[in-house]
Every structure is written in structure tokens, then in C-alpha cells.
Design an enzyme around this catalytic site. Structure first.
Site, PDB file in Angstrom:
ATOM      1  N   TYR A  74       0.841  -1.203   0.000  1.00 56.32           N
ATOM      2  CA  TYR A  74       0.000   0.000   0.000  1.00 56.32           C
ATOM      3  C   TYR A  74       0.876   1.252   0.000  1.00 56.32           C
ATOM      4  O   TYR A  74       0.625   2.204  -0.731  1.00 56.32           O
ATOM      5  CB  TYR A  74      -0.947   0.020   1.204  1.00 56.32           C
ATOM      6  CG  TYR A  74      -1.947   1.150   1.114  1.00 56.32           C
ATOM      7  CD1 TYR A  74      -3.168   0.967   0.471  1.00 56.32           C
ATOM      8  CD2 TYR A  74      -1.643   2.424   1.609  1.00 56.32           C
ATOM      9  CE1 TYR A  74      -4.067   2.008   0.337  1.00 56.32           C
ATOM     10  CE2 TYR A  74      -2.533   3.472   1.482  1.00 56.32           C
ATOM     11  CZ  TYR A  74      -3.749   3.259   0.851  1.00 56.32           C
ATOM     12  OH  TYR A  74      -4.637   4.286   0.710  1.00 56.32           O
ATOM     13  N   PHE A 126      -7.650  21.110 -25.176  1.00 56.78           N
ATOM     14  CA  PHE A 126      -7.923  19.682 -25.227  1.00 56.78           C
ATOM     15  C   PHE A 126      -9.135  19.433 -24.326  1.00 56.78           C
ATOM     16  O   PHE A 126      -9.315  20.096 -23.311  1.00 56.78           O
ATOM     17  CB  PHE A 126      -6.726  18.817 -24.792  1.00 56.78           C
ATOM     18  CG  PHE A 126      -7.075  17.365 -24.943  1.00 56.78           C
ATOM     19  CD1 PHE A 126      -7.187  16.797 -26.207  1.00 56.78           C
ATOM     20  CD2 PHE A 126      -7.385  16.577 -23.856  1.00 56.78           C
ATOM     21  CE1 PHE A 126      -7.595  15.480 -26.371  1.00 56.78           C
ATOM     22  CE2 PHE A 126      -7.792  15.263 -24.008  1.00 56.78           C
ATOM     23  CZ  PHE A 126      -7.895  14.710 -25.274  1.00 56.78           C
ATOM     24  N   THR A 127      -9.945  18.456 -24.714  1.00 60.57           N
ATOM     25  CA  THR A 127     -11.259  18.252 -24.086  1.00 60.57           C
ATOM     26  C   THR A 127     -11.203  18.165 -22.550  1.00 60.57           C
ATOM     27  O   THR A 127     -11.816  18.969 -21.851  1.00 60.57           O
ATOM     28  CB  THR A 127     -11.903  16.987 -24.660  1.00 60.57           C
ATOM     29  OG1 THR A 127     -10.988  15.892 -24.507  1.00 60.57           O
ATOM     30  CG2 THR A 127     -12.222  17.169 -26.140  1.00 60.57           C
ATOM     31  N   ASP A 217       1.594  20.022 -20.910  1.00 57.95           N
ATOM     32  CA  ASP A 217       0.857  18.784 -21.154  1.00 57.95           C
ATOM     33  C   ASP A 217       1.766  17.942 -22.034  1.00 57.95           C
ATOM     34  O   ASP A 217       1.842  18.130 -23.247  1.00 57.95           O
ATOM     35  CB  ASP A 217      -0.481  19.077 -21.850  1.00 57.95           C
ATOM     36  CG  ASP A 217      -1.252  17.799 -22.160  1.00 57.95           C
ATOM     37  OD1 ASP A 217      -0.644  16.709 -22.109  1.00 57.95           O
ATOM     38  OD2 ASP A 217      -2.449  17.892 -22.465  1.00 57.95           O
ATOM     39  N   LYS A 260      -0.115   7.317 -23.583  1.00 59.72           N
ATOM     40  CA  LYS A 260       0.240   7.597 -24.986  1.00 59.72           C
ATOM     41  C   LYS A 260       1.735   7.353 -25.194  1.00 59.72           C
ATOM     42  O   LYS A 260       2.154   6.212 -25.297  1.00 59.72           O
ATOM     43  CB  LYS A 260      -0.121   9.043 -25.339  1.00 59.72           C
ATOM     44  CG  LYS A 260      -1.613   9.273 -25.588  1.00 59.72           C
ATOM     45  CD  LYS A 260      -2.371   9.539 -24.334  1.00 59.72           C
ATOM     46  CE  LYS A 260      -3.775  10.027 -24.574  1.00 59.72           C
ATOM     47  NZ  LYS A 260      -4.546  10.092 -23.330  1.00 59.72           N
ATOM     48  N   ARG A 384     -13.360  14.528 -34.307  1.00 60.41           N
ATOM     49  CA  ARG A 384     -12.699  15.628 -33.602  1.00 60.41           C
ATOM     50  C   ARG A 384     -13.170  16.908 -34.273  1.00 60.41           C
ATOM     51  O   ARG A 384     -12.453  17.549 -35.017  1.00 60.41           O
ATOM     52  CB  ARG A 384     -11.171  15.511 -33.675  1.00 60.41           C
ATOM     53  CG  ARG A 384     -10.577  14.360 -32.910  1.00 60.41           C
ATOM     54  CD  ARG A 384     -10.188  14.629 -31.468  1.00 60.41           C
ATOM     55  NE  ARG A 384     -11.231  14.546 -30.480  1.00 60.41           N
ATOM     56  CZ  ARG A 384     -11.027  14.167 -29.210  1.00 60.41           C
ATOM     57  NH1 ARG A 384      -9.835  13.793 -28.790  1.00 60.41           N
ATOM     58  NH2 ARG A 384     -12.001  14.172 -28.344  1.00 60.41           N
ATOM     59  N   PHE A 451     -18.805  13.955 -26.507  1.00 62.63           N
ATOM     60  CA  PHE A 451     -18.421  13.067 -27.609  1.00 62.63           C
ATOM     61  C   PHE A 451     -18.294  11.611 -27.189  1.00 62.63           C
ATOM     62  O   PHE A 451     -18.470  10.710 -27.989  1.00 62.63           O
ATOM     63  CB  PHE A 451     -17.099  13.547 -28.244  1.00 62.63           C
ATOM     64  CG  PHE A 451     -15.958  13.625 -27.260  1.00 62.63           C
ATOM     65  CD1 PHE A 451     -15.797  14.739 -26.462  1.00 62.63           C
ATOM     66  CD2 PHE A 451     -15.067  12.574 -27.126  1.00 62.63           C
ATOM     67  CE1 PHE A 451     -14.752  14.812 -25.542  1.00 62.63           C
ATOM     68  CE2 PHE A 451     -14.023  12.637 -26.215  1.00 62.63           C
ATOM     69  CZ  PHE A 451     -13.876  13.757 -25.414  1.00 62.63           C
TER      70      PHE A 451
HETATM   71  O1  PLI Z   1      -6.948  10.150 -21.205  1.00 72.01           O
HETATM   72  P1  PLI Z   1      -6.150  10.686 -20.061  1.00 72.01           P
HETATM   73  O2  PLI Z   1      -6.972  11.118 -18.921  1.00 72.01           O
HETATM   74  O3  PLI Z   1      -5.058   9.768 -19.625  1.00 72.01           O
HETATM   75  O4  PLI Z   1      -5.381  11.989 -20.634  1.00 72.01           O
HETATM   76  C1  PLI Z   1      -6.035  13.145 -20.989  1.00 72.01           C
HETATM   77  C2  PLI Z   1      -5.301  13.850 -22.088  1.00 72.01           C
HETATM   78  C3  PLI Z   1      -4.653  15.015 -21.825  1.00 72.01           C
HETATM   79  N1  PLI Z   1      -3.984  15.687 -22.791  1.00 72.01           N
HETATM   80  C4  PLI Z   1      -3.947  15.242 -24.071  1.00 72.01           C
HETATM   81  C5  PLI Z   1      -3.209  16.039 -25.088  1.00 72.01           C
HETATM   82  C6  PLI Z   1      -4.585  14.067 -24.405  1.00 72.01           C
HETATM   83  O5  PLI Z   1      -4.514  13.642 -25.659  1.00 72.01           O
HETATM   84  C7  PLI Z   1      -5.316  13.346 -23.409  1.00 72.01           C
HETATM   85  C8  PLI Z   1      -6.079  12.203 -23.724  1.00 72.01           C
HETATM   86  N2  PLI Z   1      -6.309  11.874 -24.986  1.00 72.01           N
HETATM   87  C9  PLI Z   1      -7.089  10.908 -25.450  1.00 72.01           C
HETATM   88  C10 PLI Z   1      -7.889   9.997 -24.598  1.00 72.01           C
HETATM   89  C11 PLI Z   1      -7.146  10.766 -26.889  1.00 72.01           C
HETATM   90  O6  PLI Z   1      -7.845   9.862 -27.389  1.00 72.01           O
HETATM   91  O7  PLI Z   1      -6.485  11.570 -27.576  1.00 72.01           O
END
Ligand code: PLI
Length: 460
Positions: A74, A126-127, A217, A260, A384, A451
């Protein structure tokens, strides 16, 4: 002179996962059941999945081996310290707060830094990032260069900030009402566009003059660094790892979706240099994510991330990763398909306004196009455009972005060149039959990040 050799995967395959083929008739039914939203399809209904590059990477044998080293204590898991050391070594930030994914870090940082009425400039929204800024009482302000909103502009660094836009915001609102400038590497919503180090240095200088922080970011920082290596003067001889470090060193804090660039299926972190912000974040993470040495992650996830970070900045890896995306992009360009130029790093973005000029933005052309591509081949892409852009937080009116795009997102180390060929064949076929595609109407709209869960019906 010896010609530069083609990109190729710097690995070979030792485990495979079957794909599922379906008939057009089945897919039309699946689409109907999913409300014409590719996010609502089940993965077994999909053939080649280009929905997102988030959490969909194939891990290396080293990463799978790292999973077995999970220390599921933990508190004080060894894996946390390995992850922290990798972040400090490759990215250079002082303090690390693990989170379950990127938006967990965005939530904590927004709540700490933003006060009601603040304005947060950024190189395109970004969303999830914008939503967390708004939920904390702030308003996002776009400072990306105008060319980023033009799919036909072929500038190499369409992720750059317009310094005049930033300066005007500072004059209008006062530096005290700008908690930080948000800089994304690369810019997802612009089509995966990089920013240059020269531009980032200028942003840094302006922010220093006014005492404003820069929050990075860094979701796709290695891809951005690779484009700098390829295209920015003076960087051709530097490694991706060195350039990544140079970018991070120009910023004060970072939010990261490790799903990513960093080659893991789940995870994220907040990294900061400021002691006070760190203390607050360490306090908040235990409320929303988990203890400050796991933040919602299993020990094994953190170990896989430590390995993934090192792999992500390897020059051979990143050349092949971006090379595959560019391969698909060039193929579509050669076939005369309208896509966003310059070709980005994590996906190819179709220009739905040009693809479907007979469908007005009110009838969701990009959403319709993503559905049409799925119906044709089982290739899953995502919208998008106006659906992703959501509504103005004050007026409730729909945001109307210039960019109305379908993203063909390429997962890391997952698909082959032959898969890219099939994708291109499907897009070309749909383009040849584009006049048959009809618009959609939205029949269900969720309050946040619509979306993901909105439902549609065809307009007859
Ligand atoms: O999906 P998260 O919560 O791990 O990360 C959010 C996020 C933040 N910044 C940017 C530039 C992103 O591309 C992003 C998440 N992107 C997704 C899920 C995508 O499909 O592009």
C-alpha cells in the site's frame, strides 16, 4: 550520397491477438445500436481500431517482465521509486505525484492553481484539460497560431503559440489572473502538430517577464521532440531524449497521460518543481486518487511505466512510430483525400468539411464520416469536430471549431503496414462514394465531454 533508409519497426513480434471480421450488414446494425458513435461500439465489433492511441500500445517484453516485479505494498512501493527516478532522469521535474491517468493530474493541478475568474491561455484546447480548467472556475483562451486552425497550412510547427495573442491576454486580464500558460506537446486537436523549441523559448521569456508559470501537457512529448530533431534548425544532431529534456526544462510543471507516449496501458502523473504546489498536490492526491506513492496505480503499472519512459525516447522507436503515421498520411495524400497538413505524429486527420461538403456542421459531418468508414470496413476512427468541441460554458451555445476532423489514430507498436494499406483502401472507397453519406442529428447529449457518450440518428 546514401539515401535515407525507410522506417521499419525496431522489434519483431512474439505474441499475437486475433482480429474480428464482420459483414457490412452486421456493422450497420452495430452502428445503429451504438447511436452512430464509435465510442459506443464494442471492441469485438471492430476490425482495425484507430479510435485512439491512448492506453492501446503494445508493451515490450521488458515491460511485461517489469509487471512481474510489481511490489503491491500500500505504501512506499519500490516501483514508485523506480517510476519517480525515470521521470526525474528523462523529464527532469523534481517532484512526482502518480495519478490513474492524465485527467487525474489535470484535476489536481487545476484545483490547486486556478481561482474563479482566471484565464488559462493554451496552444489549443484539449477536451479534458479545458473541462478541468472550467470546473476549477477558469476560462480557457486559445493562443495557438492561426495556421493551426487551417487544415491546408503546411507549416512545420503548427503547434506554436502566437506571442501577440498571449501578450494581449496578459494586458487585458493582468498577469495575476493568469495562473499559468498551458503548453501541449504535441497539439492533439490541431492534428498532432508539434511546437518548436524556438517558440517555447519565446513563451518562456514572456512568462518570466510577467512571473507566469508554464504547465506542460507532455502527453506526446517524445513525438514532438522527434519532429524538432527532423525539422528545427540546429537539432538534427541531438537525440530525442536530449530534446525531450530541453523541452521539459523550459517548463515548471507537467501533466502526463502515460497511456500515450510512455507506452503503458494505464497511468499518468503530475510533476512539479515548486515545493508549495507539490505539498498541496501530495495532499490532494490522497483524496481523489490514492496514496502519494501509488495514486490509483498498481505497483506493476508503475514498474512498466518506468521501462516505457526509457523506451519512448529511443530514437529508433520514435522514428518507426512516427514513420508509420506518416506512411498512412502520405498514402491518403497521394490518393487525393483531404487530410490535415502537415501530417501529424499520432494520427492522420481527415478534413470532413472538404470530404463531405454537402453536410453542414450542424449535421455533424465528422461524426457521419467516422460512422461511414466503420460501416465500410470495420475500421474504427473518431470525431474531432463540433461534437468534441462541446458548448460554451457561459452561454451554452455550441462551439463551432474551424477544424471538423476524423482522427485515424495509430496505436504504438500494434498494427502493421498492411493494416495501414487496408485503412487507406477503405477511406479511398468511402471517398469515392461520399455523395451517399448523410448527416446525423444528436438525440442524446451528456453534460460533460459529450463526444464520449452522445447518441445520433441518421437524417432521412
Ligand atoms: O486520457 P487521459 O486522462 O489519460 O489523458 C487526458 C489527455 C490530456 N492531454 C492530451 C493532449 C490528451 O490527448 C489526453 C487524452 N487523450 C485521449 C484519450 C485521446 O484519445 O487523444
Amino acid at each position: 550520397m546514401k539515401k535515407e533508409r525507410s522506417w521499419a519497426e525496431p522489434y519483431k513480434i512474439k505474441m499475437v491477438e486475433p482480429l474480428f471480421m464482420t459483414t457490412r450488414e452486421e456493422r450497420e446494425q452495430f452502428l445503429k445500436d451504438a447511436g452512430y458513435n464509435t465510442f459506443l461500439l464494442r471492441s469485438k465489433q471492430v476490425y482495425i481500431d484507430l479510435l485512439t492511441d491512448s492506453g492501446t500500445s503494445a508493451m515490450s517484453d521488458r515491460q511485461w517482465a517489469a509487471l512481474m516485479m510489481g511490489d503491491e505494498s500500500y505504501a512506499g512501493s519500490e516501483n514508485f521509486y523506480h517510476m519517480e527516478a525515470a521521470i526525474q532522469k528523462y523529464y527532469g521535474y523534481k517532484h512526482v505525484i502518480p495519478t490513474h491517468q492524465g485527467r487525474g493530474a489535470e484535476h489536481i493541478l487545476s484545483q490547486i492553481l486556478i481561482k474563479k475568474g482566471d484565464v488559462v491561455p493554451g496552444n489549443m484546447y484539449f477536451t479534458t484539460t479545458r473541462l478541468h480548467q472550467e470546473l476549477a472556475g477558469g476560462t480557457f483562451a486559445d493562443i495557438i497560431i492561426d495556421e493551426a486552425h487551417d487544415p491546408d497550412s503546411e507549416l512545420p510547427f503548427k503547434g506554436n503559440c502566437d506571442l501577440n495573442k498571449l501578450e494581449r491576454l496578459i494586458t487585458k486580464h493582468g498577469a495575476e489572473n493568469i495562473p499559468y500558460v498551458s503548453i501541449a506537446t504535441t497539439v492533439n486537436m490541431a492534428g498532432g502538430q508539434p511546437l518548436s523549441l524556438a517558440n517555447l523559448r519565446e513563451v518562456r521569456a514572456l512568462c518570466d517577464k510577467h512571473g507566469i508559470m508554464i504547465v506542460h501537457d507532455m502527453t506526446r512529448v517524445a513525438e514532438n521532440a522527434y519532429m524538432i530533431q527532423r525539422l528545427e534548425e540546429g537539432y538534427g544532431h541531438k537525440s530525442t531524449a536530449e530534446i525531450v529534456r530541453e523541452i521539459c526544462d523550459l517548463t515548471d510543471a507537467a501533466t502526463m497521460s502515460s497511456k500515450k507516449d510512455a507506452l503503458v496501458n494505464i497511468g499518468g502523473f503530475l510533476a512539479v518543481n515548486d515545493e508549495k504546489v507539490f505539498e498541496k498536490a501530495r495532499n490532494m492526491v490522497v483524496v481523489y486518487e490514492g496514496l502519494h506513492t501509488y495514486g490509483g496505480l498498481a505497483g506493476r503499472d508503475m514498474e512498466a511505466l518506468a521501462v516505457g519512459i526509457a523506451e519512448s525516447v529511443d530514437d529508433d522507436h520514435i522514428r518507426a512510430r512516427v514513420g508509420q503515421v506518416q506512411y498512412l498520411g502520405k498514402k491518403l495524400l497521394e490518393a487525393g483525400i483531404p487530410i490535415v497538413k502537415t501530417i501529424g505524429t499520432h494520427g492522420v486527420f481527415l478534413d470532413a468539411k472538404k470530404f463531405l461538403p454537402h453536410i453542414s456542421q450542424d449535421q455533424f459531418p465528422a461524426q457521419s464520416l467516422a460512422a461511414a468508414i466503420y460501416a465500410d470496413s470495420g475500421v474504427r476512427t473518431m470525431e474531432r469536430g463540433i461534437v468534441s468541441a462541446g458548448r460554451n460554458k457561459d452561454t451554452g451555445e455550441e462551439n463551432r471549431p474551424d477544424l471538423e476532423l476524423v482522427r485515424l489514430t495509430v496505436s504504438r507498436r500494434v498494427y502493421t503496414q498492411a493494416h495501414m494499406d487496408v485503412v487507406a483502401e477503405s477511406v479511398e472507397y468511402v471517398y469515392s462514394e461520399r455523395h451517399l453519406i448523410k448527416g446525423l442529428k444528436m438525440v442524446y447529449e451528456p453534460e460533460y465531454l459529450r463526444f464520449f457518450q452522445a447518441r445520433f440518428e441518421p437524417i432521412t
